[in-house]
Design a protein around this motif. Structure first.
Motif, PDB file in Angstrom:
ATOM      1  N   UNK A 450      62.123  74.892  54.209  1.00  0.00           N
ATOM      2  CA  UNK A 450      61.572  74.572  52.825  1.00  0.00           C
ATOM      3  C   UNK A 450      62.714  74.700  51.805  1.00  0.00           C
ATOM      4  N   UNK A 451      63.791  75.248  51.982  1.00  0.00           N
ATOM      5  CA  UNK A 451      64.860  75.462  51.295  1.00  0.00           C
ATOM      6  C   UNK A 451      64.538  76.412  50.041  1.00  0.00           C
ATOM      7  N   UNK A 452      64.777  76.040  48.748  1.00  0.00           N
ATOM      8  CA  UNK A 452      64.345  76.854  47.763  1.00  0.00           C
ATOM      9  C   UNK A 452      62.905  76.582  47.080  1.00  0.00           C
ATOM     10  N   UNK A 453      62.295  75.417  47.829  1.00  0.00           N
ATOM     11  CA  UNK A 453      60.968  74.913  47.245  1.00  0.00           C
ATOM     12  C   UNK A 453      59.909  76.157  47.704  1.00  0.00           C
ATOM     13  N   UNK A 454      58.828  76.159  47.274  1.00  0.00           N
ATOM     14  CA  UNK A 454      57.652  77.019  47.492  1.00  0.00           C
ATOM     15  C   UNK A 454      57.093  76.499  48.761  1.00  0.00           C
ATOM     16  N   UNK A 455      56.440  77.369  49.272  1.00  0.00           N
ATOM     17  CA  UNK A 455      55.469  76.978  50.334  1.00  0.00           C
ATOM     18  C   UNK A 455      54.220  76.784  49.986  1.00  0.00           C
ATOM     19  N   UNK A 456      53.635  75.416  49.844  1.00  0.00           N
ATOM     20  CA  UNK A 456      52.602  75.448  49.284  1.00  0.00           C
ATOM     21  C   UNK A 456      51.330  75.479  50.395  1.00  0.00           C
ATOM     22  N   UNK A 457      51.835  75.045  51.388  1.00  0.00           N
ATOM     23  CA  UNK A 457      50.544  74.813  52.307  1.00  0.00           C
ATOM     24  C   UNK A 457      51.251  74.989  53.994  1.00  0.00           C
ATOM     25  N   UNK A 458      50.200  75.654  54.621  1.00  0.00           N
ATOM     26  CA  UNK A 458      50.464  75.645  56.241  1.00  0.00           C
ATOM     27  C   UNK A 458      49.377  74.935  56.972  1.00  0.00           C
ATOM     28  N   UNK A 459      49.948  74.277  58.283  1.00  0.00           N
ATOM     29  CA  UNK A 459      49.006  73.351  58.994  1.00  0.00           C
ATOM     30  C   UNK A 459      49.484  73.713  60.483  1.00  0.00           C
ATOM     31  N   UNK A 460      48.478  73.728  61.271  1.00  0.00           N
ATOM     32  CA  UNK A 460      48.581  73.920  62.720  1.00  0.00           C
ATOM     33  C   UNK A 460      48.305  72.800  63.671  1.00  0.00           C
ATOM     34  N   UNK A 461      49.028  72.419  64.523  1.00  0.00           N
ATOM     35  CA  UNK A 461      48.520  71.165  65.464  1.00  0.00           C
ATOM     36  C   UNK A 461      48.081  70.190  64.683  1.00  0.00           C
ATOM     37  N   UNK A 462      48.662  69.642  63.571  1.00  0.00           N
ATOM     38  CA  UNK A 462      48.371  68.608  62.850  1.00  0.00           C
ATOM     39  C   UNK A 462      48.871  67.195  63.381  1.00  0.00           C
ATOM     40  N   UNK A 463      48.566  67.054  64.569  1.00  0.00           N
ATOM     41  CA  UNK A 463      49.160  65.684  65.179  1.00  0.00           C
ATOM     42  C   UNK A 463      48.100  65.087  66.299  1.00  0.00           C
ATOM     43  N   UNK A 464      48.164  63.892  66.444  1.00  0.00           N
ATOM     44  CA  UNK A 464      47.347  63.167  67.506  1.00  0.00           C
ATOM     45  C   UNK A 464      47.460  63.631  68.653  1.00  0.00           C
ATOM     46  N   UNK A 465      48.657  64.262  69.200  1.00  0.00           N
ATOM     47  CA  UNK A 465      48.805  64.872  70.445  1.00  0.00           C
ATOM     48  C   UNK A 465      49.691  66.074  70.210  1.00  0.00           C
ATOM     49  N   UNK A 466      49.164  67.256  69.841  1.00  0.00           N
ATOM     50  CA  UNK A 466      49.850  68.227  69.534  1.00  0.00           C
ATOM     51  C   UNK A 466      50.766  68.899  70.524  1.00  0.00           C
ATOM     52  N   UNK A 467      50.150  69.104  71.870  1.00  0.00           N
ATOM     53  CA  UNK A 467      50.819  69.674  73.013  1.00  0.00           C
ATOM     54  C   UNK A 467      50.414  69.106  74.342  1.00  0.00           C
ATOM     55  N   UNK A 468      51.147  69.410  75.454  1.00  0.00           N
ATOM     56  CA  UNK A 468      50.866  69.109  76.765  1.00  0.00           C
ATOM     57  C   UNK A 468      49.539  69.594  77.063  1.00  0.00           C
ATOM     58  N   UNK A 469      49.135  69.315  78.552  1.00  0.00           N
ATOM     59  CA  UNK A 469      47.782  69.715  78.913  1.00  0.00           C
ATOM     60  C   UNK A 469      47.824  71.541  79.032  1.00  0.00           C
ATOM     61  N   UNK A 470      47.092  71.874  78.549  1.00  0.00           N
ATOM     62  CA  UNK A 470      46.837  73.343  78.536  1.00  0.00           C
ATOM     63  C   UNK A 470      48.213  74.105  78.156  1.00  0.00           C
ATOM     64  N   UNK A 471      49.038  73.645  77.152  1.00  0.00           N
ATOM     65  CA  UNK A 471      50.228  74.136  76.943  1.00  0.00           C
ATOM     66  C   UNK A 471      50.352  74.214  75.470  1.00  0.00           C
ATOM     67  N   UNK A 472      49.397  74.457  74.550  1.00  0.00           N
ATOM     68  CA  UNK A 472      49.522  74.717  73.258  1.00  0.00           C
ATOM     69  C   UNK A 472      50.111  76.134  73.113  1.00  0.00           C
ATOM     70  N   UNK A 473      50.786  76.605  72.003  1.00  0.00           N
ATOM     71  CA  UNK A 473      51.291  77.892  71.922  1.00  0.00           C
ATOM     72  C   UNK A 473      50.236  79.112  71.790  1.00  0.00           C
ATOM     73  N   UNK A 474      49.136  78.904  71.245  1.00  0.00           N
ATOM     74  CA  UNK A 474      48.380  79.794  70.936  1.00  0.00           C
ATOM     75  C   UNK A 474      46.874  79.726  71.558  1.00  0.00           C
ATOM     76  N   UNK A 475      46.386  80.787  72.312  1.00  0.00           N
ATOM     77  CA  UNK A 475      45.318  80.701  72.966  1.00  0.00           C
ATOM     78  C   UNK A 475      44.588  82.338  72.783  1.00  0.00           C
ATOM     79  N   UNK A 476      43.396  82.220  73.229  1.00  0.00           N
ATOM     80  CA  UNK A 476      42.798  83.797  73.190  1.00  0.00           C
ATOM     81  C   UNK A 476      43.370  84.632  74.215  1.00  0.00           C
ATOM     82  N   UNK A 477      43.342  85.711  74.393  1.00  0.00           N
ATOM     83  CA  UNK A 477      43.917  87.036  75.245  1.00  0.00           C
ATOM     84  C   UNK A 477      43.776  86.344  76.752  1.00  0.00           C
ATOM     85  N   UNK A 478      42.694  85.680  76.923  1.00  0.00           N
ATOM     86  CA  UNK A 478      42.640  85.329  78.482  1.00  0.00           C
ATOM     87  C   UNK A 478      43.015  83.949  78.754  1.00  0.00           C
TER      88      UNK A 478
END
Length: 502
Positions: A450-478
Motif C-alpha cells: 500500500x506504500x504510503x496510502x492508508x489501508x481502507x479495507x481488507x477482503x478475503x477470497x474475493x475471486x470467482x476461483x480463490x483456491x484449488x480443491x480443499x486448498x484454501x489457506x484458512x480452515x477450522x482446526x479440523x
C-alpha cells in the motif's frame, strides 16, 4: 392410489381441477410411499371431491386415528391430523359415501423442500463416485424422494401441474434422476436422526431468485415491475406455492449463479425477502403447522471461471449472507450455509459451474442443519470468521472467532489502498496482503504494497476461483470447514458487527 413407479413416469394434472368428475382425489403431491410431517407438528392432508360431500380421513398403522368429518367446499377437502410420532408404515384412508382414496406405505418423519437452480437439479448419477452412491440407495428405504416437474404459471396455483417423480422408495434407477444435493443431505440426515426423511425436489436450472419469489417478496425489494428470465414469480406460482398447504420441517437451497449478472446488487434484499415470504406462506397455508421460522439452509456459490476477474461471484456470495458474511445473523435468522468456493471442479464434464463433489456440500449442510434446525449442541458448522481486525503502518492482524489451521498465501488476502473516506469498491486499488505470521487463532498480513496510502479495507477470497480443491489457506482446526469470504471496511467487520478495521 399412485400407479407403480418407473423411471420415466410423469403424472400430469390440471392446474384447475378441484372436484374433477366428482371423484375423490388426493392433491398431486400425496401418494403411496410418501412421508408426512411427524410430531410435534401435525400433518395436513388435502385433496378434491364432490361438492358438499362429507369426507372422513383415517390413519391405520402403529397408531390408529380418525379425524372429524369435513365438508368438501369449492371442490376441496382438507384435514389436519393429530400429531404422529416418527415411524410407520401407515395407510391413509379418505372416504365419502360413494368414493374411497387410499395412500399406502406412508411414513412419518421430517420433510425438507429442496429448491434452486442447476446445482440443486444436478442429478445423483452425475456426482463423483455416482455408482457407489446409487448402490447405497437400497440401504435407505426410509429416505423418500419426490420431484415436481418443470412448469410455469402466471398465477399462483393450488396444486402442481405435473409430477415428475412420485414418492418412491429409493432405488438406483430412479434415484439417478433425483437431485444429488437433496438426496445426499437427506441420507446424511437420516444417518444422524434415525427416522424417516421426506425430500421434495422443486428446482430449475438457470433461474434467478426473482422467479422463485412471490409478488409480495419482489415488492419488498422494488423488483415487482421488472421483467426477468422466466419472468417474475412464474416458478413460485407453479412449483412452490402448490406445496404451501403441506406441513414441512425445513428447506435447503442452491441458487445464485443466475443473479451474478442480473440484479446482483439487489440479492442482499431479494434472497432474505424470499426466505421470509416462503416462511410466511408455508406457515399460513398449513394452518400454522409449518413453523413460522422454519430452518432454511443454502449453499454459498462455488466457482465458475478460473481466469475470471469479474466481481460477480464474490459479490453474490457476500449478498447471499445479506452482507454479513455469515449466517445466521440479525437479518437471516435460523438459516445455515454451506461454504463451497473451495470445491472447484476444473474437469467437470458438465461445465466448471457444475462441480461434481456434492458430498462435501451435503455434509456441510448437514452440520448446519444439526446445529440450527435441530439445536444439537457443540456442532461446529461455521468456518472461521474475523472477530477483530487491527491495522498498523506495516501489518494487519486478523483475529478469528475460533482456532484456525493456516497455510501460507501471498494472494488470497487483499487490501484497498485509499486515503478517502468513501468505501472501497470493485474499481478501487486492491493489492495482495501476504500472510507473514500466524497464531492459534490469528494471522498477520503485510501492508507493504500500500506504500504510503492508508489501508481502507481488507477482503478475503474475493475471486470467482480463490483456491484449488480443499486448498484454501484458512480452515477450522479440523481442516473441514473453510473460512468464508469477507470484506471489511474501516468501520465494519466481525461476526457480531462489533469490530471494525482499526
Amino acid at each position: 392410489m399412485v400407479a407403480p413407479l418407473c423411471a420415466a413416469v410423469v403424472v400430469v394434472f390440471s392446474a384447475f381441477f378441484p372436484g374433477i368428475d366428482g371423484r375423490l382425489l388426493f392433491a398431486s403431491y400425496y401418494g403411496d410411499h410418501m412421508v408426512l410431517q411427524k410430531s410435534p407438528q401435525r400433518a395436513v392432508v388435502w385433496g378434491y371431491g364432490p361438492e358438499g360431500a362429507k369426507i372422513t380421513v383415517s390413519l391405520s398403522g402403529p397408531v390408529n386415528q380418525e379425524a372429524s368429518p369435513v365438508t368438501v367446499t369449492k371442490g376441496i377437502w382438507k384435514v389436519t391430523l393429530d400429531p404422529v410420532d416418527a415411524g410407520g408404515p401407515y395407510t391413509v384412508n379418505v372416504s365419502s359415501t360413494n368414493y374411497t382414496a387410499i395412500l399406502k406405505d406412508v411414513l412419518f418423519g421430517d420433510i425438507w423442500v429442496c429448491g434452486g437452480q442447476s446445482n440443486m437439479f444436478f442429478q445423483t448419477s452425475q456426482v463423483f463416485n455416482a455408482s457407489e452412491e446409487l448402490a447405497l440407495a437400497a440401504k435407505y428405504p426410509h429416505v423418500r424422494p419426490f420431484m415436481a416437474a418443470l412448469k410455469e404459471s402466471e398465477t399462483e396455483l393450488p396444486d402442481l401441474i405435473e409430477v415428475k417423480l412420485p414418492w418412491f422408495v429409493a432405488r438406483a434407477d430412479v434415484l439417478s434422476e433425483f437431485s444429488a444435493v437433496c438426496w445426499l443431505f437427506g441420507r446424511y440426515l437420516y444417518d444422524t436422526m434415525k427416522y424417516p426423511i421426506g425430500l421434495v425436489e422443486s428446482c430449475w436450472g438457470g433461474t434467478p431468485v426473482e422467479t422463485w419469489s412471490s409478488s409480495r417478496a419482489l415488492h419488498m425489494c422494488d423488483l415487482d415491475k421488472l421483467e426477468v428470465p422466466h419472468n417474475n414469480s412464474l416458478l413460485w406460482n407453479a412449483m412452490i406455492h402448490p406445496f404451501v398447504n403441506m406441513t414441512i420441517y425445513g428447506a435447503i437451497w442452491y441458487q445464485g449463479e443466475a443473479n451474478t449478472k442480473y440484479h446482483q446488487d439487489k440479492y442482499n434484499c431479494s434472497f432474505p425477502a424470499m426466505i421470509d415470504d416462503w416462511r410466511m406462506a408455508f406457515h399460513q397455508g398449513s394452518g400454522g403447522q409449518t413453523a413460522a421460522d422454519f430452518p432454511f439452509g443454502f449453499v454459498q456459490l462455488s466457482t465458475n471461471n478460473k481466469k475470471n476477474i469479474d466481481d460477480g461471484f464474490p459479490e453474490l456470495r457476500w449478498h447471499q449472507t445479506a452482507d454479513f458474511g455469515f449466517v445466521p445473523n440479525a437479518r437471516m435468522k435460523k438459516t445455515f450455509m454451506a461454504v463451497a468456493f473451495d470445491l472447484p471442479d476444473e474437469k467437470s464434464p458438465y461445465g466448471t459451474i457444475h462441480p461434481r463433489d456434492k458430498q462435501d456440500v451435503a455434509l456441510r449442510l448437514l452440520l448446519g442443519a444439526r446445529a440450527v434446525a435441530y439445536n444439537q449442541k457443540d456442532v461446529l458448522f461455521q468456518g472461521p470468521f474475523p472477530l477483530q481486525i487491527e491495522s498498523s503502518q506495516m501489518q494487519i492482524n486478523v483475529t478469528y472467532d475460533q482456532i484456525v489451521k493456516v497455510d501460507s498465501s501471498t494472494t488470497i488476502f487483499e487490501i484497498c489502498c485509499s486515503e478517502t473516506a468513501a468505501p472501497c469498491g470493485s474499481n478501487s486499488l486492491w493489492v495482495p496482503a501476504s500472510i507473514m505470521n500466524r497464531g492459534p487463532s490469528n494471522v498477520q498480513l503485510s501492508t507493504s504494497l500500500c506504500n504510503s496510502s492508508s489501508v481502507a479495507a481488507l477482503r478475503y477470497a474475493w475471486k470467482d476461483w480463490p483456491c484449488n480443491f480443499k486448498a484454501c489457506p484458512i480452515y477450522d482446526a479440523s481442516n473441514t470447514l473453510p473460512a468464508p469470504p469477507f470484506v471489511a471496511h474501516r468501520r465494519t467487520g466481525g461476526r457480531n458487527h462489533e469490530n471494525e478495521l482499526k
